[in-house]
Design a protein around this motif. Structure first.
Motif, short mmCIF file in Angstrom:
data_model
loop_
_atom_site.label_atom_id
_atom_site.label_comp_id
_atom_site.label_asym_id
_atom_site.label_seq_id
_atom_site.Cartn_x
_atom_site.Cartn_y
_atom_site.Cartn_z
N MET A 1 0.84 -1.17 0.00
CA MET A 1 0.00 0.00 0.00
C MET A 1 0.89 1.24 0.00
SD MET A 1 -3.07 0.77 2.58
CE MET A 1 -3.42 2.41 3.05
N GLN A 2 0.58 2.17 -0.89
CA GLN A 2 1.38 3.38 -1.02
C GLN A 2 0.78 4.50 -0.18
OE1 GLN A 2 1.66 4.74 -5.04
NE2 GLN A 2 3.69 5.60 -4.73
N GLU A 3 1.61 5.16 0.61
CA GLU A 3 1.15 6.26 1.45
C GLU A 3 1.10 7.54 0.63
OE1 GLU A 3 2.94 9.01 4.93
OE2 GLU A 3 3.22 6.86 5.17
N LYS A 4 0.03 8.28 0.79
CA LYS A 4 -0.08 9.59 0.15
C LYS A 4 0.11 10.64 1.23
CE LYS A 4 -3.20 8.35 -3.57
NZ LYS A 4 -4.43 8.66 -4.26
N SER A 5 1.06 11.53 1.01
CA SER A 5 1.27 12.61 1.97
C SER A 5 1.24 13.92 1.22
CB SER A 5 2.58 12.42 2.72
OG SER A 5 3.67 12.48 1.82
N TYR A 6 0.87 14.95 1.94
CA TYR A 6 0.77 16.27 1.36
C TYR A 6 1.54 17.24 2.23
CZ TYR A 6 -3.14 14.11 -1.07
OH TYR A 6 -3.90 13.28 -1.83
N GLN A 7 2.27 18.14 1.57
CA GLN A 7 2.95 19.19 2.31
C GLN A 7 1.94 20.30 2.56
OE1 GLN A 7 6.31 21.05 0.43
NE2 GLN A 7 6.85 22.19 2.27
N THR A 8 1.75 20.64 3.82
CA THR A 8 0.76 21.65 4.21
C THR A 8 1.45 22.75 5.00
OG1 THR A 8 -0.96 19.96 4.33
CG2 THR A 8 -1.41 22.05 5.43
N ILE A 9 1.14 23.99 4.64
CA ILE A 9 1.65 25.15 5.36
C ILE A 9 0.45 25.98 5.80
CG2 ILE A 9 2.98 27.30 5.20
CD1 ILE A 9 4.78 25.93 3.18
N THR A 10 0.47 26.41 7.08
CA THR A 10 -0.60 27.27 7.57
C THR A 10 -0.04 28.65 7.90
OG1 THR A 10 -0.34 26.80 9.94
CG2 THR A 10 -1.70 25.27 8.67
N LEU A 11 -0.88 29.65 7.75
CA LEU A 11 -0.58 31.02 8.18
C LEU A 11 -1.66 31.38 9.17
CD1 LEU A 11 0.08 32.39 4.63
CD2 LEU A 11 1.81 32.08 6.40
N GLU A 12 -1.27 31.59 10.43
CA GLU A 12 -2.26 31.77 11.49
C GLU A 12 -1.95 32.97 12.36
OE1 GLU A 12 -3.33 27.85 13.37
OE2 GLU A 12 -1.57 27.21 12.23
N ASP A 13 -2.98 33.55 12.93
CA ASP A 13 -2.84 34.69 13.83
C ASP A 13 -3.88 34.58 14.94
OD1 ASP A 13 -2.17 37.08 15.02
OD2 ASP A 13 -3.25 38.30 13.56
N PRO A 14 -3.57 33.96 16.04
CA PRO A 14 -2.36 33.25 16.43
C PRO A 14 -2.48 31.77 16.08
CG PRO A 14 -3.80 33.39 18.31
CD PRO A 14 -4.50 34.09 17.17
N ILE A 15 -1.39 31.02 16.28
CA ILE A 15 -1.46 29.56 16.16
C ILE A 15 -2.18 29.06 17.39
CG2 ILE A 15 -0.12 27.41 16.16
CD1 ILE A 15 2.05 28.93 14.58
N GLU A 16 -3.33 28.45 17.21
CA GLU A 16 -4.15 28.04 18.35
C GLU A 16 -3.89 26.61 18.79
OE1 GLU A 16 -8.27 29.03 17.77
OE2 GLU A 16 -7.75 31.02 17.03
N ASP B 1 6.56 25.43 -2.32
CA ASP B 1 5.66 24.70 -3.22
C ASP B 1 4.81 23.65 -2.48
OD1 ASP B 1 4.45 24.20 -5.66
OD2 ASP B 1 5.88 22.60 -6.17
N PRO B 2 4.04 24.10 -1.48
CA PRO B 2 3.21 23.14 -0.73
C PRO B 2 2.01 22.67 -1.57
CG PRO B 2 2.65 25.36 -0.09
CD PRO B 2 3.82 25.47 -1.04
N ASP B 3 1.46 21.55 -1.17
CA ASP B 3 0.24 21.06 -1.81
C ASP B 3 -0.96 21.84 -1.29
OD1 ASP B 3 1.41 18.72 -3.26
OD2 ASP B 3 1.91 18.15 -1.19
N ILE B 4 -0.94 22.14 0.02
CA ILE B 4 -2.08 22.79 0.68
C ILE B 4 -1.57 24.01 1.45
CG2 ILE B 4 -3.96 22.54 2.36
CD1 ILE B 4 -3.72 19.45 1.83
N ILE B 5 -2.27 25.14 1.26
CA ILE B 5 -1.97 26.34 2.03
C ILE B 5 -3.24 26.70 2.80
CG2 ILE B 5 -1.35 28.79 1.95
CD1 ILE B 5 0.01 28.20 -0.76
N MET B 6 -3.09 26.84 4.10
CA MET B 6 -4.22 27.22 4.93
C MET B 6 -3.97 28.63 5.46
SD MET B 6 -4.68 23.58 6.90
CE MET B 6 -6.17 24.02 7.74
N VAL B 7 -4.87 29.55 5.09
CA VAL B 7 -4.77 30.94 5.51
C VAL B 7 -5.79 31.14 6.62
CG1 VAL B 7 -4.95 33.35 4.79
CG2 VAL B 7 -4.08 31.63 3.18
N GLY B 8 -5.32 31.53 7.79
CA GLY B 8 -6.20 31.69 8.94
C GLY B 8 -7.41 32.56 8.64
N GLU B 9 -7.20 33.67 7.95
CA GLU B 9 -8.33 34.55 7.64
C GLU B 9 -7.96 35.49 6.50
OE1 GLU B 9 -10.99 38.06 9.76
OE2 GLU B 9 -9.66 36.84 10.99
N ILE B 10 -8.86 35.63 5.55
CA ILE B 10 -8.70 36.64 4.52
C ILE B 10 -9.34 37.91 5.06
CG2 ILE B 10 -9.36 37.38 2.19
CD1 ILE B 10 -9.19 34.44 1.34
#
Length: 173
Positions: A1-16, A46-55
Motif C-alpha cells: 500500500m502506497q502512502e499519500k502525503s501532502y505538504q501543508t503550510i498554515t498562516l495563522e494569527d495566532p497559532i491556536e 511549493d506546498p500542496d495545501i496552504i491554509m490561511v487563517g483569515e482573509i
C-alpha cells in the motif's frame, strides 16, 4: 500500500493548536510577518495545501487566489453573513468573477445555534454549502437557489425549530 502525503503550510494569527507534520507560520505584523509575506514565503516551498487563517483584506484575497490559480489547494476563513455573502465580500475585495469561477470548489458558512436536548443546552453548527452548479449561479450573479440543492440558514433554523431543537427566539433571529 502506497502512502499519500501532502505538504501543508498554515498562516495563522495566532497559532491556536500545534499540529504535527504541518509547517505552521505565526503571523506577526509588528515583526513584518503579514499574511502577504507569509504567503509569498510559503509559495517558495511549493506546498500542496496552504491554509490561511483569515482573509482580511484585498491583498491577502488576491494573493490567496493567485496561489490557487497556480495549482495549490488554498483553504481559508472569511467573515461574511452567509455563504452567498462570501462571494459578495470577495468581489468587493477585487476578486474577478472569472477567478472565482476558476478557483472556488466550494464555500461553506457556519452559524452556531444553541441546541436544546434533554433539558441541556449545547451549541451546534448549521451549515450552508455552495458548490457545483449552485456555486456557479451565485458567482454569475443569479441568487435564486433551488430548495433541493441549497439549504439556507433560514431554512435550517426553520427545520431545527420544527424538530424542537431550537427555541422560538433563535428561530426568528
Amino acid at each position: 500500500m502506497q502512502e499519500k502525503s501532502y505538504q501543508t503550510i498554515t498562516l495563522e494569527d495566532p497559532i491556536e493548536k500545534d499540529m504535527e507534520h504541518i509547517l505552521q507560520v505565526q503571523v506577526n505584523e509588528k515583526a513584518g510577518i503579514t499574511y502577504q509575506t507569509g504567503l509569498k514565503a510559503a509559495l517558495r516551498h511549493d506546498p500542496d495545501i496552504i491554509m490561511v487563517g483569515e482573509i482580511r483584506d484585498k491583498y491577502t484575497a488576491q494573493f490567496a487566489f493567485e496561489a490557487s490559480l497556480t495549482g495549490h489547494l488554498v483553504l481559508s476563513t472569511l467573515h461574511a453573513k452567509n455563504a452567498i455573502g462570501t462571494i459578495h465580500r470577495l468581489i468587493d475585495m477585487g476578486i474577478e468573477r472569472s477567478d472565482l469561477e476558476q478557483s472556488l470548489i466550494a464555500v461553506a458558512a457556519l452559524e452556531l445555534v444553541p441546541l436544546q436536548t434533554n433539558q441541556a443546552t449545547r451549541r451546534a453548527a448549521i451549515l450552508e454549502l455552495l458548490d457545483g452548479e449552485t456555486l456557479e449561479h451565485v458567482i454569475e450573479g443569479k441568487e435564486y437557489m433551488k430548495p433541493e440543492t441549497f439549504h439556507s440558514f433560514e431554512y435550517l433554523r426553520k427545520k431545527a425549530f420544527a424538530y424542537g431543537f431550537i427555541s422560538e427566539e433563535i428561530y426568528y433571529s
